[in-house]
Write a protein that holds these residues in place. Structure first.
Motif, short mmCIF file in Angstrom:
data_model
loop_
_atom_site.label_atom_id
_atom_site.label_comp_id
_atom_site.label_asym_id
_atom_site.label_seq_id
_atom_site.Cartn_x
_atom_site.Cartn_y
_atom_site.Cartn_z
N VAL A 131 34.21 55.48 -8.50
CA VAL A 131 33.67 56.18 -9.67
C VAL A 131 33.39 57.64 -9.28
O VAL A 131 32.99 57.92 -8.15
N PRO A 132 33.65 58.59 -10.19
CA PRO A 132 33.36 59.99 -9.85
C PRO A 132 31.86 60.21 -9.61
O PRO A 132 31.02 59.65 -10.33
N VAL A 133 31.57 60.99 -8.59
CA VAL A 133 30.20 61.42 -8.31
C VAL A 133 30.26 62.90 -7.96
O VAL A 133 31.32 63.41 -7.57
N VAL A 134 29.16 63.57 -8.09
CA VAL A 134 29.06 64.98 -7.73
C VAL A 134 27.89 65.13 -6.76
O VAL A 134 26.82 64.55 -6.99
N TYR A 135 28.11 65.90 -5.69
CA TYR A 135 27.06 66.18 -4.71
C TYR A 135 26.19 67.30 -5.29
O TYR A 135 26.63 68.43 -5.42
N GLY A 136 24.96 66.96 -5.65
CA GLY A 136 24.08 67.96 -6.25
C GLY A 136 23.14 68.56 -5.21
O GLY A 136 22.64 67.86 -4.34
N ALA A 137 22.91 69.86 -5.31
CA ALA A 137 22.01 70.54 -4.37
C ALA A 137 21.03 71.36 -5.17
O ALA A 137 21.41 72.02 -6.15
N PHE A 138 19.78 71.32 -4.78
CA PHE A 138 18.78 72.15 -5.44
C PHE A 138 17.70 72.57 -4.46
O PHE A 138 16.55 72.74 -4.83
N THR A 139 18.08 72.70 -3.20
CA THR A 139 17.08 73.10 -2.20
C THR A 139 16.67 74.55 -2.42
O THR A 139 17.51 75.44 -2.51
N THR A 140 15.37 74.76 -2.53
CA THR A 140 14.83 76.11 -2.54
C THR A 140 13.50 76.07 -1.82
O THR A 140 13.14 75.04 -1.24
N ASN A 141 12.80 77.21 -1.80
CA ASN A 141 11.54 77.24 -1.06
C ASN A 141 10.38 77.48 -2.00
O ASN A 141 10.54 77.99 -3.10
N VAL A 142 9.18 77.13 -1.54
CA VAL A 142 7.99 77.44 -2.31
C VAL A 142 7.46 78.80 -1.87
O VAL A 142 7.79 79.31 -0.81
N ASP A 143 6.63 79.39 -2.73
CA ASP A 143 5.80 80.52 -2.35
C ASP A 143 4.64 79.92 -1.55
O ASP A 143 3.82 79.19 -2.12
N GLU B 72 23.76 52.47 -14.83
CA GLU B 72 24.36 52.36 -16.16
C GLU B 72 25.58 53.30 -16.28
O GLU B 72 26.63 52.92 -16.80
N MET B 73 25.40 54.52 -15.82
CA MET B 73 26.50 55.50 -15.92
C MET B 73 27.66 55.09 -15.01
O MET B 73 28.83 55.13 -15.42
N ALA B 74 27.37 54.73 -13.77
CA ALA B 74 28.44 54.36 -12.83
C ALA B 74 29.19 53.13 -13.33
O ALA B 74 30.42 53.06 -13.25
N ARG B 75 28.45 52.18 -13.85
CA ARG B 75 29.07 50.95 -14.37
C ARG B 75 30.06 51.27 -15.49
O ARG B 75 31.07 50.60 -15.65
N HIS B 76 29.78 52.32 -16.25
CA HIS B 76 30.68 52.74 -17.33
C HIS B 76 31.69 53.78 -16.88
O HIS B 76 32.32 54.45 -17.70
N GLY B 77 31.84 53.95 -15.57
CA GLY B 77 32.86 54.86 -15.06
C GLY B 77 32.50 56.33 -15.18
O GLY B 77 33.37 57.20 -15.04
N GLN B 78 31.23 56.60 -15.47
CA GLN B 78 30.84 57.99 -15.70
C GLN B 78 30.35 58.64 -14.40
O GLN B 78 29.85 57.96 -13.49
N ALA B 79 30.49 59.98 -14.34
CA ALA B 79 30.11 60.72 -13.14
C ALA B 79 28.60 60.93 -13.10
O ALA B 79 28.00 61.35 -14.10
N THR B 80 27.99 60.65 -11.97
CA THR B 80 26.59 61.00 -11.76
C THR B 80 26.53 62.16 -10.80
O THR B 80 27.37 62.29 -9.91
N LEU C 154 25.03 54.36 -3.57
CA LEU C 154 24.69 53.41 -4.62
C LEU C 154 25.74 53.42 -5.73
O LEU C 154 26.21 52.37 -6.18
N ALA C 155 26.15 54.63 -6.17
CA ALA C 155 27.15 54.73 -7.25
C ALA C 155 28.46 54.05 -6.83
O ALA C 155 29.08 53.33 -7.62
N GLN C 156 28.86 54.24 -5.58
CA GLN C 156 30.12 53.65 -5.12
C GLN C 156 30.00 52.14 -4.95
O GLN C 156 31.00 51.42 -5.04
N CYS C 157 28.78 51.66 -4.68
CA CYS C 157 28.57 50.21 -4.63
C CYS C 157 28.67 49.61 -6.03
O CYS C 157 29.19 48.52 -6.22
N VAL C 158 28.17 50.33 -7.02
CA VAL C 158 28.23 49.85 -8.41
C VAL C 158 29.68 49.77 -8.87
O VAL C 158 30.10 48.77 -9.48
N ARG C 159 30.44 50.82 -8.60
CA ARG C 159 31.83 50.86 -9.08
C ARG C 159 32.65 51.71 -8.09
O ARG C 159 32.62 52.95 -8.17
#
Lengths: 510, 510
Positions: B293-305, B244-252, B285-290
Motif C-alpha cells: 500500500v502507498p505510504v509517505v514518510y512524513g517529517a515535522f521535526t522543529t525546535n521549541v523556543d 482503515e485507510m491502508a485497508r482501502h488501499g489509500q496512502a497514509t 503497520l501500514a504494510q502489515c495491513v496491506r
C-alpha cells in the motif's frame, strides 16, 4: 511608549548567544542546476563573443596593456580576445585569498570554502519607518556604518550604504573612507570609479593599517567592484579603477550588469554567455596588469519586467542565473560574488521572499562574496535601516543552517529517549538541561510569541520590530578602538586632498 | 477606492501566462547535507529505539496486526519491532503512485521526480486583513476552498483550511467533505482521526468518483495525515484511521511531531532518530495491513523556543531537519512529505523568510508532498487569506526555478548579441520580440514598480496587495462543473449520516 521600551529591552538582552564574528563555511556540496556540457556551451559561447565581437574598452592604457599581452586591436576602441589568451590569464587567478581588516581578528578568507557577507553599497537614498525614503546625510550614513560594525554576521562593509548628499560629490569619497576606516574595524569596500578615487582609497586604507600605499601590493585589503557597461563595454573610469587596484595587488570584482531583455538577450542562457564574456574580459585585463592578482567573478544577471522595462530582482530567473554563475566561477577556479537583491519598496513579505530567493541561490552557488547582503531595498536605490536588521537575521539563519549537524552517540540521545519513555517530555532531562542554552538559533527580530502575547505587545510587524532593534543597537553601540594617531593622519589626508580638489589639483601622485 | 479598483483590475488582467495546472518536476539533484554514514547512524539509532523501547500503540487491533506479523508484545500496550521486520515491511512501499482527482486532468503523481503542493489543513482560526484572526464559518471555509481550487500551483487541497465552527464537531467532517468534493475538482485530503470519520471520507470520495468504497482499493484517492503522539505513542484514533485507510488501499502520511527540546531530544540528531523510529513504526503497520500500500514518510521535526517552550518554525534547525528527512526517505525509497511552516503572526517579512526557509528545505530535500504549502500562519493555528496568495506566489516562483533552463544555440543568442553590438540594447531585437511575452515569470502579488509609481498607487505592502488579489479572484471565480447526480448523492449521504450521528448510531458498516 513604555511598552515599546520594555519590548526593546527584552529583545536586546535576548541577543543571540551565537552572535560572534565568524565566517560561514561551505560544508555541503554546491548545487549544480546545469549539466557540465551546458556550462561548457556557455563558456564556449562567451569565448566566441570575445574572439569575434570583443569588448569596447574606453581606456587607451587598458587597450595597450591588452594588446601588449596578445589581444587584437580591432579599432574603434574594440579589443578582441583570442580564447587561448583568456584561458591562460584566467588560470593565473588564485582560488582564495586573505582579505585584511584593521582589526586582524576580523580579517577574512575569501574563496574556497569561506563566505563573506557584505552590507549594502551604493544606493542613492536612505529609508526608515519613521521618515520614509529620502536623501541621506553624512551623520545618518555614520549611524548606518555603526550598525554594520555591530552586526557580526556582516564580515565586510559594502562601500558606503548610501550617498551622503550633504557633502559635495567630488570630495564625498574622502569622508566616506574616513568614516569606514574609523567607525569600522572590519574590512570595507572602496569606490573603483576612476584612478583618483581608487588611489585615495588605497592611501587611506594604507594609513588605517599603518603602512604605505606601495606596501599594500603584498596584502589584499580591498575587493573593489568593477561593473562593465553591458553590452560589451568597459568604460574609462571603471577600466582605470581596475588597473589601479590590480597594480596595487588588490582584488577586483568584475561584475557585468547583464539585465536580460534589456542589456543582454531575453534568454537567461544568452544573458549568461554575455555576462561570462564581460567577466572574463575584465579578469583577463586584471591578470595582464599583475599576474596572479586576486580577482572575483561577479554575477548580477537578472531580468526586466517586460511590461515596463524596469529590472526585477530575486526572481526565479535571477536565482537560476546566480546559481549557474557559481558553476561557471568554479569551472575557472575563481572566487564568486553574488548579491541579496529585491525589487520590493517596503520591508514586507515581498522584500523577504525575493531576498531569500537571492540568498538561497547565493548559498547553493557558493558565493564567496555576497554583496548587498544586508540593507538593500527598492531595486538597490535605497538602503533601509529596517532591512539591514531583517537581512542580518536571514544571514544569521543561513549561517546557522550551514553549520554541520552533530551526529554522534551523545547527539543521538538514545539514553534520553529511554529515560523519558512513551508519552513523556524532554524539558527537564539532563540531556536537555546540559544543552538548552545554546541548542538552537536565537533570533534577532523574529517573534516566536503566540498570537495572544503578540497582540498584547502591540501586534508589531517584523519591520516595526526591526525599527526598535536598530534604534536599541545604536543606543548601545560601542565603537571599535582606533589609534588617535591614525585617526589624526586620516583627517590630515582628507583635509589635504579636499584642499587639492578645491584647487583643481588632481591626485599629486598621478 | 477608485484607485484600488483600478489596481485590482490591472493586476488580474496581468495574471501569469504560466499559470496552469502542472506538477513541479525535480530536474536537479537533491541536496544532501549529511554524509551517508551519518544517515546510517540515524537509521541504526531508530531501529535500536524500535527494538528496545518500542512504540506504545493504543489500539488492540493494531497491536494484533503487528504481533501477527512478528512484532513483540511487550505489555502495557507497547510493541517492540525487530529490525528485520521493519526493513522487510518498508521495502514493500512503492516509490511513487498516481493520486486521483475528480477531474482526471488534475490527477497527480506523488513520488519519484514529481512534487505535489497542498493547501493548509487543520488550523483552528481564519484570518484576513479586514477582520483579523477569528473563528471561521462554513461559508468562509467554502470561499477559501474556491481560492484553492483557482490556484493552479496547488495540486491538492490539504484537508480543510480551518474549522467551520458554526457546524457541530461530530458532523463537521461531512460538510467539509461535501464542500471539498463539489467545490474542488482537484485532489483533497480527508481527516484520519478515527475509523468512523475515515470511513465517511472514503464513502464520499467514492461517490464523487462515481464508484464504491470497496472499489477504491485499486485506486489511490487519499493521502491521509497520520500523526504519532511523540514520544513513541500512536494513539487509538490515529491507529484506527491508519488501518482503515491502508485497508482501502489509500496512502497514509506517517508524520511524527518531534518537537526538539519538548517531545524529542534537544539535539536535532536525536529528534530525527526518534522521528525516524516513529515514522518507520507507522509505515510498518501500514504494510502489515496491506502489503504494497502507498505510504509517505512524513517529517515535522522543529525546535521549541527554549525560553517559552512554544514551537518555532522555519528555523535553521527546521531546515536542516527537513532536508535530512528527505535523505532518510530516499534511503527507504518512500515518498517524502514536508511543509511550509512559519511562526509569524502577520503576513510580514518574518512570515515570508520562515516560509522560504521551509520551502527551500522542502525543495532541496525533494519533498514529494509539501503539506500546508499555502495559507499557514501563526504556527499553524491560523489559515490566512492573504498568506494563501503570498505562498502561491512563492510556490509559483519555486516551480519556475525548478523548470530547467534551455541552453541551445537559439537560447545562447549570439546572433542577437552581434546584432545589438557594443553599448546597444535588446528591447527591439527579433530575438527579444519572439520571446518576451513568455520569457520571464509573471508575478501574482509582487510589485515591480519603481518607488514613485508604488507610492502613487498607495504604497501598499505585499499583504495589502494580497488582500486585493484574493478578493478579485473570488469575485471572478468560476466553479468547476459537477454532475448534479453526484452532488445529490453526496447531499443524501450527508443527510443520512447526520441523522445517524444525531441518533447516536455509529457508522452502519462498523
Amino acid at each position: 511608549m513604555a511598552r515599546r521600551r520594555l519590548a526593546t529591552r527584552q529583545r536586546t538582552t535576548a541577543r543571540p548567544a551565537a552572535e560572534a564574528f565568524t565566517q560561514p563555511i561551505f560544508a555541503y556540496a554546491p548545487g549544480a542546476i546545469l549539466p557540465e556540457e551546458k556550462i561548457e556551451a556557455i563558456h564556449a559561447a562567451s569565448l566566441r563573443i570575445l574572439a569575434t565581437m570583443g569588448m569596447r574598452i574606453q581606456s587607451a592604457e587598458a587597450r595597450e596593456i591588452l594588446v601588449a599581452a596578445g589581444a587584437e586591436d580591432a579599432g574603434d576602441d574594440i579589443i578582441r580576445f583570442d580564447p587561448g589568451l583568456v584561458e591562460e590569464k584566467i588560470a593565473l587567478a588564485p582560488p582564495e585569498f586573505l582579505l585584511e581588516a584593521r582589526n586582524p581578528a576580523r580579517s577574512v578568507r575569501l574563496g574556497g570554502r569561506h563566505a563573506v557577507y557584505s552590507s549594502v553599497g551604493g544606493p542613492a537614498f536612505v529609508s526608515d519607518l519613521d521618515q520614509g525614503r529620502r536623501a541621506g546625510t553624512y551623520a545618518e550614513m555614520c549611524d548606518y556604518l555603526r550598525l554594520v560594525q555591530g552586526l557580526d554576521i556582516l564580515q565586510q562593509e559594502g562601500g558606503g550604504p548610501f550617498e551622503a548628499l550633504d557633502i559635495e560629490q567630488e570630495r564625498r569619497h574622502l569622508h566616506l573612507h574616513h568614516a569606514q576606516a574609523t567607525l569600522l574595524d572590519k574590512n570595507w569596500q572602496p569606490t573603483g570609479l576612476g584612478r583618483v578615487r581608487a588611489r585615495d582609497g588605497l592611501e587611506m586604507a594604507a594609513i588605517a593599517l599603518g603602512t604605505s600605499r606601495e606596501a599594500l601590493t603584498d596584502r589584499v585589503v580591498f575587493t573593489c567592484i568593477i561593473n562593465s557597461n553591458s553590452p560589451l563595454v568597459l568604460d574609462g573610469p571603471m577600466a582605470e579603477g581596475l588597473i589601479e587596484m590590480a597594480r596595487h595587488g588588490q582584488a577586483t570584482v568584475i561584475t557585468p550588469f547583464t539585465l536580460s531583455g534589456a542589456m543582454s538577450p531575453v534568454t537567461i542562457a544568452g544573458a549568461l554567455a554575455q555576462q561570462n564574456a564581460e567577466a572574463l574580459a575584465g579578469i583577463t585585463l586584471a591578470q595582464c596588469v599583475r599576474p596572479g592578482v586576486p580577482v572575483v567573478y561577479g554575477a548580477f544577471t537578472t531580468n526586466v519586467d517586460m511590461r515596463t522595462g524596469s529590472p526585477a530582482f530575486g526572481t526565479p530567473e535571477y536565482a537560476q542565473a546566480a546559481q549557474i554563475s557559481g558553476q561557471l566561477a568554479r569551472r575557472y577556479g575563481v572566487p564568486f560574488r553574488s548579491s541579496n537583491a529585491t525589487g520590493a519598496n517596503a520591508c514586507d513579505a515581498q522584500a523577504a521572499y525575493e531576498s531569500q530567493m537571492s540568498l538561497w541561490a547565493a548559498m547553493l552557488g557558493q558565493a564567496h562574496l555576497v554583496n548587498h547582503a544586508a540593507g538593500w531595498l527598492g531595486g538597490g536605490l535605497t538602503a533601509s535601516f529596517e532591512k539591514l536588521i531583517i537581512d542580518a537575521e536571514m544571514l544569521q539563519m543561513m549561517a546557522a543552517y550551514l553549520a554541520p549537524l552533530e551526529v554522534d552517540e551523545a547527539a543521538l540521545g538514545l539514553a534520553a529517549i529511554a529515560d523519558v519513555g512513551h508519552g513523556g517530555h524532554f524539558f527537564g532531562t539532563a540531556h536537555t538541561l546540559d544543552r538548552y542554552a545554546t541548542a538552537f538559533y536565537a533570533p534577532l527580530v523574529s517573534s516566536w510569541e503566540n498570537h495572544e502575547s503578540w497582540e498584547e505587545r502591540g501586534a508589531e510587524t517584523c519591520a516595526e520590530r526591526a525599527n526598535a532593534v536598530w534604534k536599541a543597537r545604536l543606543a548601545e553601540h560601542v565603537p571599535p578602538p582606533i589609534d588617535p594617531g591614525i585617526d589624526e593622519a586620516l583627517r590630515a589626508y582628507v583635509a589635504r586632498r579636499e584642499g587639492e580638489i578645491r584647487a583643481g589639483i588632481d591626485h599629486p601622485d598621478q
